[in-house]
Design a protein around this motif. Sequence first.
Motif, PDB file in Angstrom:
ATOM      1  N   GLU A  56       0.804  -1.225   0.000  1.00  0.00           N
ATOM      2  CA  GLU A  56       0.000   0.000   0.000  1.00  0.00           C
ATOM      3  C   GLU A  56       0.836   1.273   0.000  1.00  0.00           C
ATOM      4  O   GLU A  56       0.571   2.203  -0.762  1.00  0.00           O
ATOM      5  CB  GLU A  56      -0.941   0.033   1.220  1.00  0.00           C
ATOM      6  N   THR A  57       1.836   1.344   0.873  1.00  0.00           N
ATOM      7  CA  THR A  57       2.608   2.586   0.995  1.00  0.00           C
ATOM      8  C   THR A  57       3.366   2.880  -0.303  1.00  0.00           C
ATOM      9  O   THR A  57       3.336   4.014  -0.808  1.00  0.00           O
ATOM     10  CB  THR A  57       3.576   2.493   2.194  1.00  0.00           C
ATOM     11  N   GLY A  85      -9.678   1.722   3.217  1.00  0.00           N
ATOM     12  CA  GLY A  85      -9.106   1.846   1.878  1.00  0.00           C
ATOM     13  C   GLY A  85      -7.867   2.722   1.866  1.00  0.00           C
ATOM     14  O   GLY A  85      -7.136   2.792   2.860  1.00  0.00           O
ATOM     15  N   MET A  86      -7.626   3.420   0.743  1.00  0.00           N
ATOM     16  CA  MET A  86      -6.370   4.139   0.551  1.00  0.00           C
ATOM     17  C   MET A  86      -6.448   5.636   0.866  1.00  0.00           C
ATOM     18  O   MET A  86      -5.417   6.320   0.873  1.00  0.00           O
ATOM     19  CB  MET A  86      -5.893   3.957  -0.899  1.00  0.00           C
ATOM     20  N   LEU A  89      -4.241   6.983   3.853  1.00  0.00           N
ATOM     21  CA  LEU A  89      -2.806   6.858   3.591  1.00  0.00           C
ATOM     22  C   LEU A  89      -2.321   7.939   2.623  1.00  0.00           C
ATOM     23  O   LEU A  89      -1.239   8.513   2.812  1.00  0.00           O
ATOM     24  CB  LEU A  89      -2.534   5.452   3.035  1.00  0.00           C
TER      25      LEU A  89
END
Lengths: 238, 238
Positions: A56-57, A85-86, A89
């Motif tokens: 993800e990151t 979700g994203m 982030l």
Amino acid sequence: MIYVIGIGPGSLEMMTAQAKQVITEVDTIVGYKTYIGLIKPLISQQVIIENGMRGETARCQEALKRSRAGEKVAVISSGDSGVYGMAGLIYELSDGKDEIEVIPGVTASIACAATLGAPLMHDFCHISLSDLLTPYDTIMKRIKHAAAGDFVICLYNPKSKGRPHHIENAIAIIREEQGSDLWVGLVKNAGRDHQSHHIFKIDAIDYSLIDMTSLVIIGNQSTQIIHEKMVTPRGYQL
Amino acid sequence: MIYVIGIGPGSLEMMTAQAKQVITEVDTIVGYKTYIGLIKPLISQQVIIENGMRGETARCQEALKRSRAGEKVAVISSGDSGVYGMAGLIYELSDGKDEIEVIPGVTASIACAATLGAPLMHDFCHISLSDLLTPYDTIMKRIKHAAAGDFVICLYNPKSKGRPHHIENAIAIIREEQGSDLWVGLVKNAGRDHQSHHIFKIDAIDYSLIDMTSLVIIGNQSTQIIHEKMVTPRGYQL
């Protein structure tokens, strides 16, 4: 410019008009490979950046880099990008100068509820059973309060190989607070191919059916089965 | 055939492809008059049956009657029809022989969260402050458990003329459990004309801004303001 987009549970039918249009128009689409597969029919000239789970990151950093270089970038999540979700982030990784827009989607609990009947008509909560990012004790404390408050409870990420028994432990806590007269709905692959669902009494759950594609909804004291559907009445005068 | 449809928060952009298509194709659309107004561009030959608030049971009964006479009927709710909407009532009023399909939509909390940033990235709950259909004590008990469990809390129906002080009482309970270092987001008219939003510290809420068009999201202990957005980090390694 970055659009953080919820693509809905899976089928293009359940995507919003806005999400669909933006995905079609961006230069680059960034996402987990399974989600890229779900939006295949919307892909033509866009550059695709996909990777696996736990990336993800790296994904979000790549999206920000490309956006800063002038590209229009879509970062996609299944369901809604603001629910596990994203979206968070992307904001965390931003330097404050990035242009970011979150485009909402239908989250899994809503799609699963529609399949089961209408279990979320009254106050409910979402709890993820994944302890990858949250301490196990925090999760179980939330389960206890949600049951004591007689909320309908939606369990995201109910089971994976690394944590096969979290779901049974969570159900045991709810059973202790709320008793045995509770209905439980299980939906697998909501809004995707091979969708299926089951409704159980809490003491009769078939745990072998629960897997990574599942969402579990535990009813509250008011939840009933009406003509084979799971319904939590809101209390209108009939 | 009855389709119980969530039209999303308001703008046609946030409606799903499926909802849009079904509304266009049915014989009859049944709904609260404000919601009928929101879907005007989709109306051509369909018969429209609209009435005011508190006419829910009559509306659903009319929909069932017409469906039994062979019409294709859409019953519409704003947001998602399974979240404080009409889906449950349709099942309750059905005789078990009616064909019913619930078509999911983007519920208000999801749209409001996208406007505020990403406050719902972690476990959260929905509580309606309307005591028209739920005892006041049940509502406040749920508020207390939600705060004690450190959930992010979405308050639906935070204020109306008949209950001007529920919101202040709810916030007082949360303040007592969680302390004063909490962020609160307010969104008015989410996804509609004149949308606006505000973010406050819990002791600095301007209650005069809260009205029937509002949704209030109270952060948890992890919720932060990042570049003016309200974000509840999920805990990814940055």
